[in-house]
Design an enzyme around this catalytic site. Sequence first.
Site, PDB file in Angstrom:
ATOM      1  N   SER A   1       4.230  11.309  -3.323  1.00 30.28           N
ATOM      2  CA  SER A   1       3.032  11.678  -2.654  1.00 30.28           C
ATOM      3  C   SER A   1       2.513  10.716  -1.601  1.00 30.28           C
ATOM      4  O   SER A   1       2.388   9.327  -2.119  1.00 30.28           O
ATOM      5  CB  SER A   1       1.844  12.039  -3.858  1.00 30.28           C
TER       6      SER A   1
ATOM      7  N   HIS B   1       5.782  14.914  -0.777  1.00 29.33           N
ATOM      8  CA  HIS B   1       4.631  15.666  -1.326  1.00 29.33           C
ATOM      9  C   HIS B   1       3.473  15.068  -0.297  1.00 29.33           C
ATOM     10  O   HIS B   1       3.094  13.966  -0.202  1.00 29.33           O
ATOM     11  CB  HIS B   1       4.315  15.227  -2.764  1.00 29.33           C
TER      12      HIS B   1
ATOM     13  N   ASP C   1      -0.648  15.614   0.653  1.00 27.30           N
ATOM     14  CA  ASP C   1      -1.745  16.269  -0.018  1.00 27.30           C
ATOM     15  C   ASP C   1      -2.871  16.248   1.122  1.00 27.30           C
ATOM     16  O   ASP C   1      -3.413  15.398   1.559  1.00 27.30           O
ATOM     17  CB  ASP C   1      -2.310  15.057  -0.833  1.00 27.30           C
TER      18      ASP C   1
ATOM     19  N   MET D   1      -6.730  17.288   1.860  1.00 27.10           N
ATOM     20  CA  MET D   1      -8.010  17.568   1.399  1.00 27.10           C
ATOM     21  C   MET D   1      -9.010  17.771   2.325  1.00 27.10           C
ATOM     22  O   MET D   1      -8.992  17.197   3.193  1.00 27.10           O
ATOM     23  CB  MET D   1      -8.194  16.516   0.411  1.00 27.10           C
TER      24      MET D   1
ATOM     25  N   HIS E   1       0.599  20.156  -0.368  1.00 27.43           N
ATOM     26  CA  HIS E   1      -0.314  20.705  -1.621  1.00 27.43           C
ATOM     27  C   HIS E   1      -1.771  20.791  -0.969  1.00 27.43           C
ATOM     28  O   HIS E   1      -2.079  19.575  -0.423  1.00 27.43           O
ATOM     29  CB  HIS E   1      -0.294  19.450  -2.590  1.00 27.43           C
TER      30      HIS E   1
ATOM     31  N   MET F   1      -5.393  21.034  -1.170  1.00 27.11           N
ATOM     32  CA  MET F   1      -6.630  21.145  -2.035  1.00 27.11           C
ATOM     33  C   MET F   1      -8.040  21.523  -1.123  1.00 27.11           C
ATOM     34  O   MET F   1      -8.729  20.535  -0.701  1.00 27.11           O
ATOM     35  CB  MET F   1      -6.915  19.578  -2.525  1.00 27.11           C
TER      36      MET F   1
ATOM     37  N   MET G   1      -1.527  20.782 -12.445  1.00 27.92           N
ATOM     38  CA  MET G   1      -2.136  19.399 -11.991  1.00 27.92           C
ATOM     39  C   MET G   1      -2.549  18.678 -13.510  1.00 27.92           C
ATOM     40  O   MET G   1      -3.101  19.487 -14.368  1.00 27.92           O
ATOM     41  CB  MET G   1      -3.431  19.732 -11.566  1.00 27.92           C
TER      42      MET G   1
ATOM     43  N   GLY H   1      -7.987  15.357  -6.256  1.00 26.44           N
ATOM     44  CA  GLY H   1      -8.647  14.494  -5.441  1.00 26.44           C
ATOM     45  C   GLY H   1      -8.467  13.183  -5.089  1.00 26.44           C
ATOM     46  O   GLY H   1      -8.638  12.674  -3.982  1.00 26.44           O
ATOM     47  N   PHE H   2      -7.734  12.670  -6.107  1.00 28.57           N
ATOM     48  CA  PHE H   2      -7.555  10.910  -6.093  1.00 28.57           C
ATOM     49  C   PHE H   2      -6.172  10.707  -6.584  1.00 28.57           C
ATOM     50  O   PHE H   2      -5.948  11.176  -7.521  1.00 28.57           O
ATOM     51  CB  PHE H   2      -8.603  10.408  -6.626  1.00 28.57           C
TER      52      PHE H   2
ATOM     53  N   ASP I   1       1.651  16.979 -11.325  1.00 24.16           N
ATOM     54  CA  ASP I   1       1.131  16.104 -10.185  1.00 24.16           C
ATOM     55  C   ASP I   1      -0.131  15.426 -10.857  1.00 24.16           C
ATOM     56  O   ASP I   1      -1.183  16.101 -11.201  1.00 24.16           O
ATOM     57  CB  ASP I   1       0.801  16.877  -8.928  1.00 24.16           C
ATOM     58  N   GLY I   2       0.059  14.096 -10.755  1.00 23.27           N
ATOM     59  CA  GLY I   2      -1.135  13.129 -11.146  1.00 23.27           C
ATOM     60  C   GLY I   2      -0.574  12.399 -12.448  1.00 23.27           C
ATOM     61  O   GLY I   2      -0.400  12.802 -13.442  1.00 23.27           O
TER      62      GLY I   2
END
Length: 226
Positions: free
Chosen positions: A8, A31, A33, A35, A64, A66, A135, A140-141, A173-174
């Site tokens: 990511s 990946h 992200d 947001m 991804h 969000m 997830m 978010g972070f 993811d995460g």
Amino acid sequence: MSIRINPSILAADFVNMESALHSISSADLVHVDVMDNHFVPNLTFGPGMVGRIQDVSPIPLDVHLMIENPERWAPGYAELGAFSVTFHAESTSDPVAVARRLREIGSRAGLALKPGTDVEPYLELLDEFDQILVMTVEPGFGGQKFMHETMPKLRLLAETATRTGSELWLQVDGGITEDTIAVAAEAGANTFVAGSSVFASDNPALQIDTLRQTASRHAHDHRANR
Ligand code: DX5
Ligand code: ZN
């Protein structure tokens, strides 16, 4: 057994994005992200930046989203050439319509589930998607701790996919590290997003290799032909 490692770039240096992308060229997909500061309390970038990443990346894009209103925004990411576009189940009342539109444009369609979102309502719809993203942190972070309590959801998805002979990719993811990737692989994941564990490393290529080998060692035997 196909294992995919998708770093990511949320954890990369945004000012040196092109070199960051080249440092992970041995990975499967990058990946990305997106947001919007509404669906999640953080803001990254939109189609303009993702288009430039698509232009210069040596590997294809796993976007991804969000964001709210994927009906409006998701097709644009497929149109700019993303390999896959994943949006959140919580952000739309009609995930099947969004997925069908993405496939029509030519991208793979992914459905993401926040840690608190049940998978049961979607088990009947798995054919409509190419990937389900479980997830393993609240979205978010980057840099958060892996939530082990999400693993039963992954196991249920893996069992259902195996039973129905589905080609579905199961993504986590995460908080993915050398330790947690083993846990997620054992639960049935085959596609792994890793942000800080790749980009905080001195040698991203070596870290990608390590993650891939660890996941392969812990992958399900009964999924060996996937
Ligand atoms: C979080 C993002 C992740 C994030 C993962 O909302 O969706 O892709 O970059 O970062 P790490 O691997 O650091 O948890
Ligand atoms: Zn992500």
